[in-house]
Design a protein around this motif. Sequence first.
Motif, mmCIF file in Angstrom:
data_model
loop_
_atom_site.group_PDB
_atom_site.id
_atom_site.type_symbol
_atom_site.label_atom_id
_atom_site.label_comp_id
_atom_site.label_asym_id
_atom_site.label_seq_id
_atom_site.Cartn_x
_atom_site.Cartn_y
_atom_site.Cartn_z
ATOM 1 N N LEU A 94 -8.620 72.877 -28.762
ATOM 2 C CA LEU A 94 -9.666 73.825 -29.144
ATOM 3 C C LEU A 94 -10.190 74.588 -27.937
ATOM 4 N N GLN A 95 -10.267 73.894 -26.813
ATOM 5 C CA GLN A 95 -10.758 74.536 -25.600
ATOM 6 C C GLN A 95 -9.793 75.623 -25.123
ATOM 7 N N ALA A 138 -21.976 78.151 -22.923
ATOM 8 C CA ALA A 138 -22.645 76.911 -23.320
ATOM 9 C C ALA A 138 -21.722 76.028 -24.154
ATOM 10 N N GLN A 139 -20.957 76.658 -25.029
ATOM 11 C CA GLN A 139 -20.020 75.884 -25.839
ATOM 12 C C GLN A 139 -18.930 75.262 -24.985
ATOM 13 N N ILE A 183 -18.111 71.267 -24.443
ATOM 14 C CA ILE A 183 -16.778 70.679 -24.604
ATOM 15 C C ILE A 183 -16.385 69.884 -23.371
ATOM 16 N N GLU A 184 -16.712 70.409 -22.192
ATOM 17 C CA GLU A 184 -16.406 69.676 -20.957
ATOM 18 C C GLU A 184 -17.157 68.355 -20.907
#
Length: 295
Positions: free
Chosen positions: A184-185, A193-194, A198-199
């Motif tokens: 997805l990344q 921010a998203q 995820i990180e």
Amino acid sequence: MRKALMLASASLIILAGCSPANDMAEDYSSESAPAAEAAAEAPADAATATAQNTTASLVPRPAPLAPVAQIAYAYSYALSLPRDRGAEMMSRHELACVSAGPGYCQVIAAQADWTAREPAGRLELRGQPEWINRFRSGLAVDARNAGGRLEEAVTEGEDVTRGIDAATTGARTTASLAERIRQLQARSGGTMAQRLEIERDLAELQQQFDAQQIELRALNDRVQSARLTLDYRQGGVMAADSPTRPVARALGDAFGLSMGMLAFLITAGSVLLPIVVIGGAVWWAVRRRKPAATV
């Protein structure tokens, strides 16, 4: 003449018409013979097959093997030895473990007090199961050769199969989830921010995966090794099944009690003696002043 020719022609026609029939008859007879033989042999073959099936049904089939459990073993032994042989035996066992090498045996802990009222020692080993089994198989002989005996032998096994399966499944699930998040990344789009969120999720999943791997490695190490605890106690021949054992124990207890009382008296005397000396000096001074005051 013509009549003879006509009769010869008729005879040839009749013979030509009959010869295929004879050939077919011969072919039929030649083909029907094996068929008849096969038909005759068929009941015998069927009977043989039926007998073989019946015999096979009567022979018991081997039962399926039981699932192999992952068990971590721990052994505990207690050796009763003469007072002057306990330290020697413990040192010899510790040296045998160290000499075998860390791949076969490691000393986890060693503690002893050979000058106490009841001298004793403890040695904890961890090593390869086969080496540990060979080592503990000779403990009874070692104790007997030293004038003692093997008093206790305990084997404990802990089934860690469920823990290993849970750790393996959890690690696999965590790795799969982390891979999906990475996919997805990799897609374009999303705010900063998203991406930071995820990180953080990936970092938490990596920590969880590392913890599961550590737990799985620890469980596998427990299965692939065995723990052995040796207790060395004072005893020996007198400590065996001897009629004089109660008397010897009573004498030992009486001697220990006498020494304990003597130690108590020495301690009490060391505390009371200064008090008695000071009190006696005060009493003597008071007695000397009384006559002088009366005069």
